[in-house]
Write a protein that holds these residues in place. Structure first.
Motif, PDB file in Angstrom:
ATOM      1  N   PHE A  60       0.845  -1.198   0.000  1.00  0.00           N
ATOM      2  CA  PHE A  60       0.000   0.000   0.000  1.00  0.00           C
ATOM      3  C   PHE A  60       0.878   1.244   0.000  1.00  0.00           C
ATOM      4  N   LYS A  61       0.345   2.332  -0.537  1.00  0.00           N
ATOM      5  CA  LYS A  61       1.100   3.582  -0.570  1.00  0.00           C
ATOM      6  C   LYS A  61       1.283   4.166   0.828  1.00  0.00           C
ATOM      7  N   ASN A  62       0.261   4.021   1.659  1.00  0.00           N
ATOM      8  CA  ASN A  62       0.353   4.541   3.026  1.00  0.00           C
ATOM      9  C   ASN A  62      -0.548   3.723   3.934  1.00  0.00           C
ATOM     10  N   ASP A  65      -4.472   4.103   3.389  1.00  0.00           N
ATOM     11  CA  ASP A  65      -5.027   3.287   2.306  1.00  0.00           C
ATOM     12  C   ASP A  65      -5.201   1.843   2.762  1.00  0.00           C
ATOM     13  N   LYS A 136       6.447  -0.532   7.466  1.00  0.00           N
ATOM     14  CA  LYS A 136       6.846   0.461   6.463  1.00  0.00           C
ATOM     15  C   LYS A 136       8.305   0.255   6.081  1.00  0.00           C
ATOM     16  N   ILE A 142      11.255   6.213  -1.425  1.00  0.00           N
ATOM     17  CA  ILE A 142       9.790   6.090  -1.489  1.00  0.00           C
ATOM     18  C   ILE A 142       9.332   5.133  -0.393  1.00  0.00           C
ATOM     19  N   GLN A 144       6.762   2.672   1.461  1.00  0.00           N
ATOM     20  CA  GLN A 144       5.671   1.759   1.136  1.00  0.00           C
ATOM     21  C   GLN A 144       5.345   0.914   2.360  1.00  0.00           C
TER      22      GLN A 144
END
Length: 583
Positions: A60-62, A65, A136, A142, A144
């Motif tokens: 997931f991006k964050n 989400d 995380k 970036i 994720q």
């Protein structure tokens, strides 16, 4: 800072004319087309078949989400989730998130003070091990979030869709609904009626809102202070708005000498009622004011005002505007002022017939102020309430009841109506029903056998009802203030009065002289109405009797004959079909 709604909100009156505050009226047909709000409610249900169950390694991006995705999965599988633990590091911030089933863990034991009685509320937590853990990782700058643990094993029963939506996690009152609830609360609506109004507006069945009645109650109680501030701001805005409305009336009077308006003030010198009409409306009334429809369907819940609109019909069958009134309340005294003012606007000319909704207060005012005017309640005003009053009570027997009720409109005499009414009431066990009593007490205003011979000018027809509904909906699009509403009424009324009528070819059907003559002098609307009666008349035969009267009988019916007598001196027709009354 408390904000007030940017629009003056109009809704159809929900209060039942039976007088019971707990009783409301819903109108047939209002929920047939799905509204946007209903679609939004349905769109919240994500298809479980289209969702992939979370799995270890899912990205997931964050974390938000991830929580939303897991929450949708949970809802479609009969449970809800909550955020459990999170872990923090100086470099990554929050780098661990644990989401668990709402029944995970156990409630801590609480010490109860001795001698005090406390409600023993059972905890829903039962040690369920369903969970989704996230971690995380930062790759090339970036961040994720990866699923590192997932379990969908529950030690409790999962809920069906109609049950899972009632879990606290999913019972949310959206901002638009919050504003609506505050408005209705300000207007004095009790909680259960607020819920019903929201269901009607969204076009959904009872109990299908995304929140419960107790959620609405808790919301209103928590916002009492805001409601009070809201009420003060609305009162201030209403006072400013009504003064601007009067200024607009004054300005219109200066530019149009035939424009008329009037208003009253209360004991605090604040505007109470306002009424107005236009010069072309007064002139139209002089020609077409024999029959008037006084619509009191809508009220402003923003300002607590009842709207009354006087409408008529011209010789082309078009709805015409006669006048408008805003009333502080729905008492007989307020209705009496409205009727007095309207007659004064119309230069003292009383209508022969006035059509209204079923309203005891309005009936009493008409009896007093328009004693020589025949008061009629159109069929659509009755039938629109029947479903709301009897469908739930009668259940599977409602369709049979509705068929029996519809047949009452074809009963030929008042005596037969009373007999069939009593039979129907006994058949369906409605002897002590308050709505049945109300309808029967108003029978002289809506039952065809009681109102036969009254001038209606084609205004008690479904076509006229649709025309009125179209006119009102054209006025009730979003208005920011009463002044804008005033302007919209003027534009709509003027447009109705100047609407172009296309020429039509009028075809003869009976070829009798009166039809040929009528075709040359009447408008298409008036001619079609007369032609319809002429065609029906061809189905009857008249036999002259020795005393000069006529025995009239339908050619297909052996019974149902009636005696008709023409009195030339007074130019009256007396018919036994109408209980001997003059026509």
């Amino acid at each position: 800072m408390t904000s007030i709604p940017s629009k003056n909100v109009w809704i159809r009156r929900q209060q039942c004319p039976c007088g019971d505050w707990k009783c409301y009226v819903s109108y047939e047909g209002e929920g047939e087309e799905p509204c946007v709000a209903a679609q939004l409610v349905k769109s919240e249900r994500v298809s479980s078949e289209a969702m992939v169950a979370p799995y270890v390694g899912m990205v997931f991006k964050n974390d938000n989400d991830a929580f939303e995705y897991y929450g949708n999965f949970a809802r479609n599988n009969g449970f809800s989730i909550r955020k459990e633990r999170s872990r923090l590091s100086p470099q990554l911030g929050v780098y661990k998130r644990d989401f668990v089933c709402y029944r995970s863990g156990f409630a801590p034991a609480k010490k109860k003070p001795i001698g005090e009685h406390h409600r023993d509320r059972k905890s829903v937590r039962c040690g369920c091990d369903a969970k989704m853990y996230l971690s995380k990782e930062v790759c090339e700058g970036i961040a994720q979030w990866f699923v590192v643990q997932f379990s969908n094993v529950h030690n409790h029963e999962l809920l069906e869709d109609d049950q899972v939506r009632l879990l606290p996690a999913y019972r949310k009152i959206h901002e638009a609904d919050q504003e609506r609830i505050l408005l209705l609360s300000k207007a004095g609506f009790p909680i259960h009626r607020i819920v019903k109004v929201l269901e009607l507006e969204k076009g959904i069945h009872g109990g299908q809102l995304p929140f419960l009645e107790r959620d609405v109650r808790n919301f209103v109680q928590n916002r009492k202070k805001i409601v009070q501030e809201h009420d003060a701001l609305l009162n201030e805005r209403r006072e400013i708005d009504t003064m601007e409305l009067l200024e607009a009336c004054k300005a219109t009077k200066e530019s149009d000498e035939e424009f008329v308006y009037d208003f009253t003030v209360d004991s605090n010198d604040k505007v109470e009622h306002v009424a107005w009409s236009y010069g072309y409306s007064v002139n139209a009334y002089a020609m077409f004011g024999d029959v008037v429809y006084f619509d009191t369907t809508y009220s402003s819940i923003t300002y607590g005002l009842l709207l009354g609109v006087w409408l008529g019909i011209d010789n082309h069958g078009r709805t015409i505007f006669f006048g408008c009134v805003l009333l502080q309340d729905e008492t007989p005294r307020s209705f009496a002022w409205a009727l007095q003012t309207f007659i004064r606007f119309m230069r003292g000319t009383f209508p022969q017939t006035i059509l209204t909704d079923l309203d005891p207060g309005l009936r009493d005012a008409i009896r007093t102020e328009l004693p020589a005017t025949k008061h009629i309640i159109p069929k659509w005003n009755i039938l629109s309430k029947v479903s709301s009053w009897f469908s739930l009570h009668l259940g599977s027997h409602y369709a049979e009841f509705k068929s029996e009720f519809d047949l009452l409109y074809s009963v030929e005499s008042t005596e037969d109506f009373d007999i069939r009414w009593g039979r129907m009431v006994s058949m369906f066990g409605l002897v002590s029903d308050k709505h049945i009593d109300l309808l029967f007490s108003f029978r002289e205003y809506w039952v065809p056998s009681y109102i036969r011979g009254c001038l209606l000018a084609q205004m008690a027809t479904p076509a006229y009802f649709k025309s009125v509904d179209s006119f009102l909906k054209g006025v009730f699009n979003a208005q920011t203030c009463l002044c804008s509403f005033f302007e919209k009424v003027g534009i709509s009324a003027n447009f109705q009065g100047h609407e172009h009528q296309e020429m039509q070819y009028l075809q003869a059907k009976t070829n009798i002289p009166i039809e040929e003559h009528a075709r040359s002098i009447l408008t298409p609307f008036a001619f079609n109405a007369l032609q319809h009666e002429l065609v029906l008349a061809m189905q009857y035969a008249a036999s002259e009797m020795a005393d000069g009267s006529y025995l009239v009988r339908h050619f297909k019916k052996m019974d149902g004959e009636c005696l008709v007598m023409w009195i030339a001196e007074s130019e009256q027709i007396h018919c036994s079909y109408g209980d001997g009354k003059a026509l």
